[in-house]
Enzyme design. Sequence first.
Site, PDB file in Angstrom:
ATOM      1  N   SER A   1      -9.583   1.917   3.014  1.00 30.93           N
ATOM      2  CA  SER A   1      -8.723   2.631   2.112  1.00 30.93           C
ATOM      3  C   SER A   1      -7.687   1.773   1.380  1.00 30.93           C
ATOM      4  O   SER A   1      -7.091   2.248   0.408  1.00 30.93           O
ATOM      5  CB  SER A   1      -7.974   3.725   2.872  1.00 30.93           C
ATOM      6  OG  SER A   1      -7.119   3.158   3.852  1.00 30.93           O
TER       7      SER A   1
ATOM      8  N   LYS B   1       0.847  -1.196   0.000  1.00 29.61           N
ATOM      9  CA  LYS B   1       0.000   0.000   0.000  1.00 29.61           C
ATOM     10  C   LYS B   1       0.886   1.251   0.000  1.00 29.61           C
ATOM     11  O   LYS B   1       1.908   1.277   0.719  1.00 29.61           O
ATOM     12  CB  LYS B   1      -0.887  -0.027   1.245  1.00 29.61           C
ATOM     13  CG  LYS B   1      -1.921   1.084   1.333  1.00 29.61           C
ATOM     14  CD  LYS B   1      -2.794   0.903   2.585  1.00 29.61           C
ATOM     15  CE  LYS B   1      -3.861   1.955   2.711  1.00 29.61           C
ATOM     16  NZ  LYS B   1      -4.703   1.792   3.915  1.00 29.61           N
TER      17      LYS B   1
ATOM     18  N   SER C   1      -9.706  -0.410   7.218  1.00 26.82           N
ATOM     19  CA  SER C   1      -9.146  -0.305   5.866  1.00 26.82           C
ATOM     20  C   SER C   1      -8.451  -1.523   5.300  1.00 26.82           C
ATOM     21  O   SER C   1      -8.132  -1.539   4.108  1.00 26.82           O
ATOM     22  CB  SER C   1      -8.188   0.869   5.794  1.00 26.82           C
ATOM     23  OG  SER C   1      -8.929   2.042   5.643  1.00 26.82           O
TER      24      SER C   1
HETATM   25  N1  GLN Z   1     -13.010   4.312   6.574  1.00 21.87           N
HETATM   26  C1  GLN Z   1     -12.288   4.704   7.738  1.00 21.87           C
HETATM   27  C2  GLN Z   1     -11.867   6.149   7.645  1.00 21.87           C
HETATM   28  O1  GLN Z   1     -12.128   6.742   6.646  1.00 21.87           O
HETATM   29  C3  GLN Z   1     -11.133   3.784   7.978  1.00 21.87           C
HETATM   30  C4  GLN Z   1      -9.929   4.142   7.242  1.00 21.87           C
HETATM   31  C5  GLN Z   1      -8.740   3.296   7.584  1.00 21.87           C
HETATM   32  O2  GLN Z   1      -8.863   2.275   8.262  1.00 21.87           O
HETATM   33  N2  GLN Z   1      -7.568   3.776   7.175  1.00 21.87           N
HETATM   34  O3  GLN Z   1     -11.311   6.677   8.555  1.00 21.87           O
END
Ligand code: GLN
Length: 483
Positions: free
Chosen positions: A153, A78, A177
């Site tokens: 994400s 990532k 994410s």
């Molecule tokens: N969807 C969550 C956010 O927008 C989780 C994101 C993540 O785990 N990086 O914060």
Amino acid sequence: MVKGFTISDIHQGLKEKKFSAQELAQNYFKKINSLDEKLGAFLEIAQNEALSQAKRVDESISQGKKVSLLAGVPMAIKDNILVKDIKCTAASKILEGYQAPFEATSVKKLRKEGAVFLGKTNLDEFGMGASTENSAFKKTCNPHDPTRVPGGSSGGSAVAVAADECCCALGSDTGGSVRQPAAFCGVVGLKPTYGAVSRYGLIAFASSLDQIGPIAKTIEDAEIVFNAIKGKDPKDSTSVEVPKIKNLKGPYGVSSRAVKIENLRIGIPKEYFGEGIEPGVEKIIKETIKKVEKQGAKIEEISLPHTKYAIACYYIICTSEASANLARYDGIRYGLSKDEEGKSDLLDVYLETREEGFGPEVKRRIMLGTYALSAGYYEAYYLKAQKVRTLIKQDFEKAFQKVDVIFTPVSPFTAFKIGEKIEDPLAMYLSDVFTASVNLAGLPALSLPCSKLGKLPVGLQIIGKPFRESEIFEVGRFIEKIV
Ligand code: GLN
């Protein structure tokens, strides 16, 4: 089943000289070339670096050296995790052109095992989002239906694994994410216990919640990658040694690698079903639970009463931490700089760089977090959220006195349409309703594909006690066989 080689297929193939690590990497690059224009999983391809890593593996094999399971395994990383000398953007314009001057500990450990890094994958800017649509650079499509999001994400990593553009990948999970994109794309994803994996070299979003975790085709592969990256790191003071579980109290011995499902106590939190969940998703999760019950597991309804506050609590804490973490992007030290020689006043450099470099969701979070931490509001928001966080953690502690693991859906719905939620941040935030509590409580949780609703995968979440990843894997391996 997801297509393509698993780690042990690759290990066998290399040992039996069916292919070389270089041939394998070349093959994956061919695949990326033909698929990724449509899917958009990768932000950066590291062909030369990957091929020289693969060459080293081939040399070791031809010298008759014993190589590790991960040697020659093509992986994707990532793009908020640093791979030395490769660009790293966190999908933000503010880091455009930034090259990693050092390596994340998790990547370093994988490199030592001989893993081959094909490239860096797309994400929501700084990890902020649940659809990968917040990337400043490109859209990523769900391979099961290209009109839909891959989740986020870590959407790029999940897609790369699901479409077999790599064997396995690293993602990061702050509020879901790793697990949610894994569920949307029909692959396995683990959010380790907070502290189990070093965060050194992970671009910080919310430091008390962030963890790096594996995304893979099978539980076994996720476990192999997790075992390679876990452990204490002097460079991350919050990391710890993951204790070896010798004599598990539960009925399933790690060493035996055979889950005796009888007597396993599975908690089903009533707050995770009913209102707000897509009926088809609820049905699939309940059917999976029934199947496990049929095998002798004891299903117990439990209550996690503070679940309803999780989203509010998570979005106060993560935005507060983000507002502090992202203060470092000032146009002086990293990436983008609006410093026009001699002309700019220092404050203008900060303001213009941040104005141009950050996308709308990142700006929204910096504002929310700055507000929650500001004098006069700190007690009402940040401090209150910290207290609620403790209550959420205690809910789990109580539940784990009665049960060994907890089963829930990963997401209340399957992959949604690209564009469907992007204009409505609150609707997007609700994607995290079943995953964010786990981060607030610091627990490990696995996302495991259990069935499909139409052509879209549905994921089961298995939440475990702290540092009991091996238990979660054992249970997951069992379920993988029966679904
Ligand atoms: N969807 C969550 C956010 O927008 C989780 C994101 C993540 O785990 N990086 O914060």
